[in-house]
Design a protein around this motif. Sequence first.
Motif, PDB file in Angstrom:
ATOM      1  N   LEU A  45     -38.836 -24.437  23.836  1.00  0.00           N
ATOM      2  CA  LEU A  45     -37.767 -23.870  24.055  1.00  0.00           C
ATOM      3  C   LEU A  45     -37.877 -22.243  24.530  1.00  0.00           C
ATOM      4  O   LEU A  45     -38.634 -21.600  23.707  1.00  0.00           O
ATOM      5  CB  LEU A  45     -36.659 -23.865  22.940  1.00  0.00           C
ATOM      6  N   ILE A  46     -37.321 -21.750  25.663  1.00  0.00           N
ATOM      7  CA  ILE A  46     -37.541 -20.516  25.930  1.00  0.00           C
ATOM      8  C   ILE A  46     -36.127 -19.771  26.274  1.00  0.00           C
ATOM      9  O   ILE A  46     -35.187 -20.615  26.610  1.00  0.00           O
ATOM     10  CB  ILE A  46     -38.397 -20.443  27.284  1.00  0.00           C
ATOM     11  N   VAL A  85     -41.136 -17.771  24.521  1.00  0.00           N
ATOM     12  CA  VAL A  85     -41.071 -18.967  23.749  1.00  0.00           C
ATOM     13  C   VAL A  85     -40.529 -18.806  22.279  1.00  0.00           C
ATOM     14  O   VAL A  85     -41.180 -17.918  21.743  1.00  0.00           O
ATOM     15  CB  VAL A  85     -42.530 -19.482  23.718  1.00  0.00           C
ATOM     16  N   LEU A  86     -39.250 -19.601  21.972  1.00  0.00           N
ATOM     17  CA  LEU A  86     -38.752 -19.456  20.760  1.00  0.00           C
ATOM     18  C   LEU A  86     -39.166 -20.605  19.901  1.00  0.00           C
ATOM     19  O   LEU A  86     -39.178 -20.299  18.661  1.00  0.00           O
ATOM     20  CB  LEU A  86     -37.191 -19.510  20.987  1.00  0.00           C
ATOM     21  N   ARG A  87     -39.331 -21.880  20.330  1.00  0.00           N
ATOM     22  CA  ARG A  87     -39.793 -23.106  19.536  1.00  0.00           C
ATOM     23  C   ARG A  87     -40.911 -23.548  20.397  1.00  0.00           C
ATOM     24  O   ARG A  87     -40.633 -23.753  21.734  1.00  0.00           O
ATOM     25  CB  ARG A  87     -38.482 -23.630  19.152  1.00  0.00           C
ATOM     26  N   SER A  88     -41.639 -24.475  19.975  1.00  0.00           N
ATOM     27  CA  SER A  88     -42.621 -25.132  20.613  1.00  0.00           C
ATOM     28  C   SER A  88     -43.325 -26.527  19.854  1.00  0.00           C
ATOM     29  O   SER A  88     -43.375 -26.264  18.672  1.00  0.00           O
ATOM     30  CB  SER A  88     -43.866 -24.257  21.111  1.00  0.00           C
ATOM     31  N   GLU A  89     -43.286 -27.632  20.531  1.00  0.00           N
ATOM     32  CA  GLU A  89     -43.919 -28.712  20.080  1.00  0.00           C
ATOM     33  C   GLU A  89     -45.107 -29.028  20.912  1.00  0.00           C
ATOM     34  O   GLU A  89     -45.679 -30.029  20.581  1.00  0.00           O
ATOM     35  CB  GLU A  89     -42.858 -29.946  19.679  1.00  0.00           C
ATOM     36  N   GLU A  94     -47.367 -21.377  22.400  1.00  0.00           N
ATOM     37  CA  GLU A  94     -47.387 -20.782  21.316  1.00  0.00           C
ATOM     38  C   GLU A  94     -46.108 -20.091  21.268  1.00  0.00           C
ATOM     39  O   GLU A  94     -45.537 -19.295  22.259  1.00  0.00           O
ATOM     40  CB  GLU A  94     -48.571 -19.898  20.724  1.00  0.00           C
ATOM     41  N   VAL A  95     -45.204 -20.045  20.057  1.00  0.00           N
ATOM     42  CA  VAL A  95     -44.110 -19.243  19.849  1.00  0.00           C
ATOM     43  C   VAL A  95     -44.481 -17.819  20.027  1.00  0.00           C
ATOM     44  O   VAL A  95     -45.491 -17.385  19.489  1.00  0.00           O
ATOM     45  CB  VAL A  95     -43.652 -19.556  18.511  1.00  0.00           C
ATOM     46  N   GLY A  96     -43.583 -17.068  20.579  1.00  0.00           N
ATOM     47  CA  GLY A  96     -43.724 -15.667  20.810  1.00  0.00           C
ATOM     48  C   GLY A  96     -44.697 -15.224  22.275  1.00  0.00           C
ATOM     49  O   GLY A  96     -44.573 -13.978  22.407  1.00  0.00           O
ATOM     50  N   LYS A  97     -45.146 -16.439  22.787  1.00  0.00           N
ATOM     51  CA  LYS A  97     -45.759 -16.091  24.168  1.00  0.00           C
ATOM     52  C   LYS A  97     -44.946 -16.244  25.181  1.00  0.00           C
ATOM     53  O   LYS A  97     -43.497 -16.517  25.044  1.00  0.00           O
ATOM     54  CB  LYS A  97     -46.885 -17.400  24.420  1.00  0.00           C
ATOM     55  N   ILE A 104     -38.030 -22.556  36.448  1.00  0.00           N
ATOM     56  CA  ILE A 104     -37.389 -21.957  35.229  1.00  0.00           C
ATOM     57  C   ILE A 104     -35.833 -21.995  35.872  1.00  0.00           C
ATOM     58  O   ILE A 104     -35.561 -21.395  36.609  1.00  0.00           O
ATOM     59  CB  ILE A 104     -37.600 -20.439  35.197  1.00  0.00           C
ATOM     60  N   LEU A 105     -35.061 -22.695  34.993  1.00  0.00           N
ATOM     61  CA  LEU A 105     -33.334 -22.957  35.243  1.00  0.00           C
ATOM     62  C   LEU A 105     -33.008 -21.535  35.180  1.00  0.00           C
ATOM     63  O   LEU A 105     -33.409 -20.838  34.350  1.00  0.00           O
ATOM     64  CB  LEU A 105     -33.198 -24.031  34.457  1.00  0.00           C
ATOM     65  N   HIS A 106     -32.140 -21.213  35.931  1.00  0.00           N
ATOM     66  CA  HIS A 106     -31.134 -20.026  35.794  1.00  0.00           C
ATOM     67  C   HIS A 106     -30.027 -20.388  34.850  1.00  0.00           C
ATOM     68  O   HIS A 106     -28.873 -20.722  34.983  1.00  0.00           O
ATOM     69  CB  HIS A 106     -30.390 -19.805  37.332  1.00  0.00           C
ATOM     70  N   GLN A 107     -30.324 -20.349  33.709  1.00  0.00           N
ATOM     71  CA  GLN A 107     -29.637 -20.170  32.471  1.00  0.00           C
ATOM     72  C   GLN A 107     -30.266 -19.587  31.376  1.00  0.00           C
ATOM     73  O   GLN A 107     -31.309 -19.203  31.353  1.00  0.00           O
ATOM     74  CB  GLN A 107     -29.403 -21.852  32.225  1.00  0.00           C
ATOM     75  N   GLU A 108     -29.290 -19.361  30.252  1.00  0.00           N
ATOM     76  CA  GLU A 108     -29.972 -18.275  29.181  1.00  0.00           C
ATOM     77  C   GLU A 108     -31.105 -18.778  28.645  1.00  0.00           C
ATOM     78  O   GLU A 108     -32.020 -18.256  27.951  1.00  0.00           O
ATOM     79  CB  GLU A 108     -28.747 -18.152  28.362  1.00  0.00           C
ATOM     80  N   TYR A 109     -30.962 -20.307  28.057  1.00  0.00           N
ATOM     81  CA  TYR A 109     -32.012 -20.867  27.370  1.00  0.00           C
ATOM     82  C   TYR A 109     -32.425 -22.126  28.321  1.00  0.00           C
ATOM     83  O   TYR A 109     -31.696 -22.815  28.639  1.00  0.00           O
ATOM     84  CB  TYR A 109     -31.556 -21.471  26.091  1.00  0.00           C
ATOM     85  N   VAL A 110     -33.355 -22.563  28.350  1.00  0.00           N
ATOM     86  CA  VAL A 110     -34.399 -23.494  28.975  1.00  0.00           C
ATOM     87  C   VAL A 110     -35.232 -24.427  28.015  1.00  0.00           C
ATOM     88  O   VAL A 110     -35.972 -23.728  27.229  1.00  0.00           O
ATOM     89  CB  VAL A 110     -35.129 -23.187  30.115  1.00  0.00           C
TER      90      VAL A 110
END
Length: 328
Positions: A45-46, A85-89, A94-97, A104-110
């Motif tokens: 999640l970004i 990056v907020l969450r990652s599986e 990595e989170v924080g990268k 990249i979609l034109h939306q707030e979170y993807v």
Amino acid sequence: MAPIQNARVLFNSVPENYPIPGETTVYDTTQTIDLEAVPLNGGFLIKTLVLSVDPYFRGRMRKPEKKSYAVRLNLSIYGHGVGLVLRSENPAVEVGKHVYGPNILHQEYVVLKELGPATVLEKHPKLPWTAYLGAAGMPGQTAFVGWKEYSDAKPGEVAFVTTGAGWTKVIASAGSEEKVKFMQSIGADVAFNYKTTDTREVLAKEGPIDIFWDNVGGDILDAAIEHAAINARFLECGSISGYNGAHTPIKNMSMVVGKTLHIHGILVFRLLPKYYKEFYDTIPAKLASGELKYSEDVTKGLDKVGDVILAVQKGTNKAKAVVVVAEE
């Protein structure tokens, strides 16, 4: 965590000519997302930070039956962007990268299932993320790889660059006085506004041209063929003059044979693997030091994307168009 707004920009209708903000694209705030619970399914999640608006967007706004890279109606548009990056599986993300890429979609979170054409990118400490959507990103990469691969530039030759600058003797054109002043400031030998000055008169005086970097097409391409030197190299990167309904036929194609011109189409993704390391090893540092100069036209707010798309198509943007969606 309760769901929050996940605003987005939807491709709403196919334009006949110029894209119309609010009709061609619509800013939509009805979608929500639970940042802690949204399924990742092995992806990540970004949070979208910055988005690039580029001329090629117009080519995506086609009818559903059109093939190629058309955007589907009623879905978010997409392009080059940078996200946190907020969450990652995904063990490679990595989170924080930060993730940079053309998907990249034109939306707030993807949520991205995989990196695909995107990459995890480390920023030069003296550059903003917006620079990685311009001179340190795809547009800069296009100029870098196209010039290295095809220009075969030699001292004393004449280059004509539409919407830009380059090496050797440079003739540069743009569509506003502000852009002309910027090209003069970065070293163009001859800079002019093609909307108020006759391109053929300039090329007749300053040419013949050995290298032509073309972002415009149409009548300017025709003029460049007319005033090209024998064995000139034409680097065809874009033809925005014909993107919005007006197509000017090329009348001088027979001169391509008579002058034995070399014409090269440029798509950055086909050449970038060859030059990727060299580009990132050199260009961001030169931009940060000021050795290479760049200019940006930064707009804040995802809701302004439609306006920026129109500005880029009309050429009223002042520099590389970037939309800031959020701060880190």
